[in-house]
Design an enzyme around this catalytic site. Structure first.
Site, PDB file in Angstrom:
ATOM      1  N   ARG A  50       9.564  -6.409 -18.604  1.00 49.78           N
ATOM      2  CA  ARG A  50       8.982  -5.233 -17.949  1.00 49.78           C
ATOM      3  C   ARG A  50       7.558  -4.988 -18.436  1.00 49.78           C
ATOM      4  O   ARG A  50       6.707  -4.508 -17.686  1.00 49.78           O
ATOM      5  CB  ARG A  50       9.868  -4.013 -18.198  1.00 49.78           C
ATOM      6  CG  ARG A  50       9.316  -2.706 -17.657  1.00 49.78           C
ATOM      7  CD  ARG A  50      10.386  -1.628 -17.530  1.00 49.78           C
ATOM      8  NE  ARG A  50      11.237  -1.566 -18.713  1.00 49.78           N
ATOM      9  CZ  ARG A  50      10.936  -0.876 -19.821  1.00 49.78           C
ATOM     10  NH1 ARG A  50       9.786  -0.221 -19.905  1.00 49.78           N
ATOM     11  NH2 ARG A  50      11.767  -0.856 -20.840  1.00 49.78           N
ATOM     12  N   TYR A 103      -1.032   3.257   7.122  1.00 50.26           N
ATOM     13  CA  TYR A 103       0.354   2.823   7.098  1.00 50.26           C
ATOM     14  C   TYR A 103       1.287   4.017   6.886  1.00 50.26           C
ATOM     15  O   TYR A 103       1.058   4.861   6.012  1.00 50.26           O
ATOM     16  CB  TYR A 103       0.519   1.785   5.982  1.00 50.26           C
ATOM     17  CG  TYR A 103       1.934   1.389   5.681  1.00 50.26           C
ATOM     18  CD1 TYR A 103       2.801   0.962   6.687  1.00 50.26           C
ATOM     19  CD2 TYR A 103       2.406   1.440   4.379  1.00 50.26           C
ATOM     20  CE1 TYR A 103       4.106   0.603   6.405  1.00 50.26           C
ATOM     21  CE2 TYR A 103       3.709   1.072   4.083  1.00 50.26           C
ATOM     22  CZ  TYR A 103       4.556   0.662   5.097  1.00 50.26           C
ATOM     23  OH  TYR A 103       5.840   0.311   4.810  1.00 50.26           O
ATOM     24  N   ASP A 175      -6.947   0.033   0.897  1.00 45.88           N
ATOM     25  CA  ASP A 175      -5.824  -0.855   1.174  1.00 45.88           C
ATOM     26  C   ASP A 175      -6.373  -2.042   1.955  1.00 45.88           C
ATOM     27  O   ASP A 175      -6.764  -1.908   3.114  1.00 45.88           O
ATOM     28  CB  ASP A 175      -4.759  -0.107   1.980  1.00 45.88           C
ATOM     29  CG  ASP A 175      -3.511  -0.944   2.219  1.00 45.88           C
ATOM     30  OD1 ASP A 175      -3.589  -2.188   2.166  1.00 45.88           O
ATOM     31  OD2 ASP A 175      -2.441  -0.359   2.501  1.00 45.88           O
ATOM     32  N   LYS A 200       2.422  -9.667   2.413  1.00 42.79           N
ATOM     33  CA  LYS A 200       1.799 -10.020   3.683  1.00 42.79           C
ATOM     34  C   LYS A 200       0.957 -11.298   3.544  1.00 42.79           C
ATOM     35  O   LYS A 200       1.477 -12.355   3.245  1.00 42.79           O
ATOM     36  CB  LYS A 200       0.996  -8.828   4.197  1.00 42.79           C
ATOM     37  CG  LYS A 200       1.755  -7.497   4.175  1.00 42.79           C
ATOM     38  CD  LYS A 200       3.080  -7.517   4.897  1.00 42.79           C
ATOM     39  CE  LYS A 200       3.680  -6.140   5.145  1.00 42.79           C
ATOM     40  NZ  LYS A 200       4.016  -5.361   3.951  1.00 42.79           N
TER      41      LYS A 200
END
Length: 385
Positions: A50, A103, A175, A200
């Site tokens: 982590r 978005y 973004d 993406k």
């Protein structure tokens, strides 16, 4: 590595051969923890997955090099990246100026998850600099924009918005998912931070989920890193490795995506079935000149407004074959979607609502003649029904 061309950085940044075996591709460190040489004696700084993992570190170096950033952090999803960033730099009572064509997941995060925490949001048309100035408040900390936007391909002048944001003492977050760093580097245009859904174009093969934050300087590095460690939405080693693999072909893939999308947009404007074609590569697009100035190409995304209205749009989204009906974008396979009931269902009835007659295309890298034939066949099917 910063002095190398983009395609070279995409292949080599953070991707040195394994020093032990000479493997040309760095291995997947599929380990949850790391042996210590005595208490606190971390090898290479690694303790627990982590907190850090060598495969994730390779990806983060690659991401920072692609965007020209000081550092990058890799997350389990794009929204996990956005959440860690916003929680890292905002406090209750702070204010965010949000583009009115973003978005739906970003809108949901700010207005439904962070709003009860005390974060306030104002949505404006970021193409209108006076509207941004009018929306500023004493506690405006972030201006958040997408360009090109999802799904209407709105183009915003990054440099101009950066100047307005900085005059208000706010940071500009961009973004960059739709463009990818292959086509646009917002940090070089004045942005402070870049976010991505690496699911993406960066991953590029519809086989991995991920997100990224790229920081232009070190102001917020520790705060965002703390959120990443404390909350733990990190990318798994295999996901990080798959993303690094995808990035290696990003430059050539995006060129083909863009070439195919341009051809389809030029075909679509000739068809009476489409009353609107949203694609910045068209000279008729209102943001074409800005896109040509701040991008290295126009990308693989476009949206189409069906002349016959919403029922025709829904039918068309279900009528194609090569363009497969699915959420997401940016992969080598072409996808089609109906945003009002799919990717942007959460913003129906709000200022972010998508036109009900719109379909969104993620244009893949198949042969463009086959893609156009598929769209023509889809139109013929709905005309015959």
């Amino acid at each position: 590595m910063t002095d190398r061309a983009f395609a070279t950085r995409a292949i080599h940044a953070g991707q040195a051969p394994d020093p032990v075996t000479g493997a040309i591709i760095p291995p997947i460190y599929q380990s949850s923890t790391h042996v210590q040489d005595g208490i606190g004696g971390f090898r290479g700084g690694y303790e627990y997955n982590r907190a850090g993992n060598p495969t994730r570190s390779s990806l983060e170096a690659q991401l920072a090099a692609l965007e020209g950033g000081a550092s990058a952090l890799s997350f389990a999803s794009g929204l996990a990246a956005e959440d860690a960033l916003l929680r890292g730099i905002l406090r209750p009572g702070d204010h965010v100026i949000l583009g009115n064509d973003v978005y739906g997941g970003t809108h949901r995060l700010l207005t439904q998850v962070l709003a009860p925490w005390g974060v306030e949001t104002t949505m404006v048309d970021l193409q209108d600099l006076d509207a941004i100035r009018a929306a500023r408040r004493p506690r405006t900390k972030v201006v958040w924009l997408e360009t090109p936007s999802n799904p209407l391909l709105t183009i915003v002048d990054i440099a101009a918005v950066a100047e307005v944001a900085h005059a208000a003492g706010a940071v500009l977050v961009v973004d960059n998912t739709f463009a990818s760093p292959a086509l646009q580097q917002p940090l070089s245009l004045g942005a402070d931070i870049v976010v991505h859904s690496t699911t993406k174009y960066l991953g590029g093969h519809s086989d991995v989920l991920g997100g990224a934050v790229v920081l232009g300087d070190d102001r917020f590095a520790e705060a965002v890193k703390f959120q990443q460690f404390a909350v733990g939405a990190v990318s798994a080693p295999l996901d990080a490795w798959l993303t690094t693999r995808g990035i290696k072909t990003l430059a050539v893939r995006v060129r083909q995506h863009s070439e195919n999308a341009q051809a389809i947009a030029e075909w679509a404007v000739q068809r009476p079935e489409f009353e609107t074609v949203f694609y910045p590569g068209l000279a008729s697009h209102p943001g074409h000149e800005i896109a040509a100035r701040q991008m290295n190409g126009f990308g693989g995304m476009l949206s189409l407004g069906l002349t016959a209205g919403p029922s025709a749009a829904r039918a068309f989204a279900e009528a194609t074959t090569l363009f497969q009906l699915a959420d997401s974008l940016g992969g080598v396979k072409s996808l089609i979607g109906y945003p009002p009931e799919m990717t942007h269902a959460s913003v129906r009835g709000t200022a972010l609502a998508v036109p009900e007659n719109a379909v969104r295309l993620s244009v893949g890298i198949e042969d463009v003649s086959d893609l156009i034939a598929d769209l023509e066949e889809g139109l013929a099917r709905i005309a015959a029904s």
